[in-house]
Scaffold this motif. Structure first.
Motif, short mmCIF file in Angstrom:
data_model
loop_
_atom_site.label_atom_id
_atom_site.label_comp_id
_atom_site.label_asym_id
_atom_site.label_seq_id
_atom_site.Cartn_x
_atom_site.Cartn_y
_atom_site.Cartn_z
N UNK A 91 -5.69 -11.41 4.25
CA UNK A 91 -5.94 -10.04 3.81
C UNK A 91 -4.64 -9.41 3.30
N UNK A 92 -4.78 -8.45 2.40
CA UNK A 92 -3.60 -7.69 2.00
C UNK A 92 -3.94 -6.20 2.00
N UNK A 93 -2.89 -5.41 2.19
CA UNK A 93 -3.03 -3.96 2.17
C UNK A 93 -1.78 -3.38 1.51
N UNK A 94 -1.98 -2.39 0.66
CA UNK A 94 -0.86 -1.76 -0.03
C UNK A 94 -0.17 -0.72 0.86
N UNK A 95 1.13 -0.57 0.64
CA UNK A 95 1.84 0.55 1.28
C UNK A 95 2.61 1.31 0.20
N UNK A 96 2.74 2.63 0.41
CA UNK A 96 3.43 3.48 -0.55
C UNK A 96 4.87 3.78 -0.17
N UNK A 97 5.14 3.82 1.13
CA UNK A 97 6.54 3.95 1.56
C UNK A 97 6.71 3.28 2.92
N UNK A 98 7.91 2.83 3.18
CA UNK A 98 8.16 2.01 4.37
C UNK A 98 8.06 2.81 5.66
N UNK A 99 8.38 4.10 5.62
CA UNK A 99 8.29 4.90 6.85
C UNK A 99 6.86 5.00 7.34
#
Length: 353
Positions: A293-301
């Motif tokens: 599975x994959x999931x996007x992230x917008x910022x590391x925090x």
């Protein structure tokens, strides 16, 4: 030599015995204790384990042997136990309900109970029933004090003082009820994840393929999900995975690949695949065999916050310069003795029951 030193010595000898069984060759070495009794017998047990469970390939069985041979050194064991006060001997009987997803998956609990001075009552999974009883006999030869302190049962557990049980989330609920009156460690489903930035090297991605495919992805330390930035290009990911292409030659893996692909296509899910691995956008952590599975992230925090909130579902986090307790690419299946499943210090638990 005191009792604790004798126990350490026995497991060091077991590590030396296992060092004869590697993926490059199986060959008897000089001066390994009790080889005349056990070497050919263990070769036979490996063959039986492979025939009994199609997930237990020769490659994965010998990888497990290699891993334990490297772990069971005097230096490693002493480092591991140095922070706990172990008993010279104990009348406590500790039951272990073992999983069977990968070869010798219950060995760490078995080792921890015996090194702590307790007796072990092991309930083996039917999927992994050949290797550990044989290795237990080897230990009894190296240290007769272990005789009478190791038992394997098929029937209902009874006569125990504490328990360590590993299972699915569903069986864990049963365990929690059944063992509520005893000191216990109950382990549930966990999965491992990798954090990608798009800056990874070719070597990083090839190393990640080991984290994804070792043991066919069946271990809790196997990477089943990746987190990626919005603009991520999957080309480097699939290129890194490509060196594992031979995995599709395993009939059981291929059947799972075909079945899960059919399910995804009939459900009209968007997937990417390369002939032996599928990737799918999904918020879940536990992906089916032959898929990640994959999931996007917008910022590391925000991602760090999410991973912390979901920590009870996560075993390992593979990354580079992202978190303090991250695991390098390619290293999830090389835990130290002090890298505890679910983050629960088994040795401390056993020292205080």
């Amino acid at each position: 030599m005191d009792e604790i030193e004798k126990r350490i010595s026995s497991f060091v000898q077991l590590g030396q015995f296992l060092s004869q069984f590697s993926r490059t060759e199986i060959a008897a070495k000089a001066a390994i204790a009790h080889n005349d009794i056990f070497f050919d017998g263990f070769k036979h047990q490996l063959k039986l384990a492979e025939e009994h469970n199609n997930w237990f390939t020769r490659e994965n069985l010998l990888f497990a042997c290699e891993s334990w041979a490297k772990a069971l050194t005097e230096e490693n064991i002493n480092t591991w136990i140095s922070k706990e006060k172990l008993l010279s001997t104990s009348n406590q009987k500790v039951a272990i309900v073992m999983a069977g997803n990968i070869p010798l998956v219950g060995f760490h609990d078995f080792l921890a109970v015996l090194i702590s001075g307790h007796s072990v009552i092991a309930k083996l999974s039917s999927n992994d029933k050949h290797l550990l009883p044989f290795l237990a006999k080897y230990l009894e030869y190296t240290n007769p004090d272990f005789k009478g302190k190791i038992s394997f049962i098929n029937e209902k557990l009874k006569g125990f003082d504490a328990v360590i049980a590993t299972g699915s989330n569903n069986t864990a609920r049963y365990f929690e009820y059944y063992f509520k009156d005893k000191p216990n460690i109950i382990r549930k489903n966990r999965n491992s994840v990798a954090i990608l930035t798009g800056e990874e090297s070719e070597n990083d991605m090839e190393s990640l393929s080991e984290d994804v495919f070792r043991y066919f992805g069946l271990g809790c330390r196997s990477v089943s999900k990746i987190f990626i930035p919005r603009d991520y290009n999957f080309d480097s990911f699939f290129k890194g995975m490509f060196q594992q292409q031979e995995i599709i030659q395993n009939a059981k893996y291929a059947n799972n690949y075909d079945y899960n692909k059919a399910v995804y296509l009939m459900s009209e899910f968007d997937i990417l695949e390369n002939g032996f691995l599928m990737i799918k956008e999904d918020e879940s952590y536990a992906s089916p065999i032959a898929s990640v599975f994959y999931e996007y992230y917008d910022n590391t925090d925000d991602l760090k916050i999410k991973l912390y909130e979901d920590r009870d579902q996560i075993q390992c986090i593979v990354a580079k310069d992202f978190l303090e307790n991250e695991i390098p690419f390619g290293q999830t299946q090389h835990p130290n003795l002090w890298d505890y499943a679910d983050g629960v210090n088994t040795l401390n638990f056993l020292s205080n029951i």
